[in-house]
Design a protein around this motif. Structure first.
Motif, PDB file in Angstrom:
ATOM      1  N   ALA A 121    -110.564 -30.437 102.303  1.00 17.69           N
ATOM      2  CA  ALA A 121    -110.212 -30.543 103.725  1.00 17.69           C
ATOM      3  C   ALA A 121    -110.345 -31.976 104.205  1.00 17.69           C
ATOM      4  N   ALA A 122    -111.368 -32.679 103.732  1.00 17.20           N
ATOM      5  CA  ALA A 122    -111.569 -34.073 104.131  1.00 17.20           C
ATOM      6  C   ALA A 122    -110.411 -34.948 103.655  1.00 17.20           C
ATOM      7  N   PHE A 123    -109.844 -34.624 102.510  1.00 17.86           N
ATOM      8  CA  PHE A 123    -108.691 -35.378 101.998  1.00 17.86           C
ATOM      9  C   PHE A 123    -107.505 -35.254 102.948  1.00 17.86           C
ATOM     10  N   ILE A 124    -107.196 -34.033 103.379  1.00 14.79           N
ATOM     11  CA  ILE A 124    -106.083 -33.823 104.307  1.00 14.79           C
ATOM     12  C   ILE A 124    -106.371 -34.501 105.644  1.00 14.79           C
ATOM     13  N   ARG A 125    -107.608 -34.371 106.114  1.00 12.95           N
ATOM     14  CA  ARG A 125    -108.001 -34.978 107.384  1.00 12.95           C
ATOM     15  C   ARG A 125    -107.895 -36.507 107.318  1.00 12.95           C
TER      16      ARG A 125
END
Length: 203
Positions: A121-125
């Protein structure tokens, strides 16, 4: 108290665990357990900020060594973890590059489900925030600066650091989902790490 404050300054994000990068650093961990090295109780390089899960449920007193007695755990404040670990950004999973990387993943539970999901999720964010920053630099410098602060303070700062490393590799635009993101990662404002592993080195 002074020790906690100093370790908090060294941790990425807002007082994040130096092992998983997610949980709040509430504990001071002796990297080399006192049961094995009682004389290191007050040795500054032997103290790390950890969340209660990593300290009490994962690492505990575990400290695997190789046949020569050398630690198999990667010290995130003394060496570059990415010499031993590789983060697959699309899945949030760490893969071991060396036996030390394998031991580190296992002992700290770096691939437990909540961390894997959080990193993915942090990658997409992070991609979204980088794209926003590129656009805001043309219209609103103050808000663009706030994005850098947010990237620095968010959990899973290891995701951004892995992205910075991927940026210089062939085919980076495929891994990082576009040349716009690759170009955005070239922004000097994002290179706020003092040490290869993302943490300030010991002094």
């Amino acid at each position: 108290m002074q020790l906690t404050l100093r370790l908090t300054e060294m941790a990425t994000g807002i007082r994040r665990c130096m092992y998983c990068g997610d949980g709040l650093g509430t504990d001071i961990d002796h990297f080399e357990p006192l049961a094995e090295a009682p004389l290191r109780a007050f040795d500054w390089p032997n103290h790390l900020l950890a969340c209660s899960h990593c300290n009490s449920h994962q690492k505990r007193e575990l400290f695997p060594r190789d046949e020569d007695g050398t630690s198999l755990l990667v010290d995130p404040c003394a060496e570059d973890p990415y010499e031993h670990l590789e983060l697959v950004l699309s899945t949030g999973v760490y893969e071991a590059l060396t036996p030390r990387g394998d031991a580190t993943i296992r002992v700290f539970g770096l691939n437990r489900a909540d961390l894997v999901r959080g990193r993915a999720a942090a990658f997409i964010r992070t991609i979204s925030m980088l794209r926003d920053r590129v656009r805001l630099l043309q219209t609103d410098g103050e808000e663009a600066t706030e994005i850098v602060t947010s990237l620095r303070d968010q959990p899973f700062a290891d995701v951004l650091y892995a992205m910075l490393r991927y940026r210089s590799l062939p085919g980076a635009h495929l891994v990082l989902r576009g040349r716009e993101v690759v170009d955005a990662l070239g922004d000097p404002a994002l290179h706020f790490w003092h040490h290869a592993g993302g943490f300030e080195p010991r002094r």
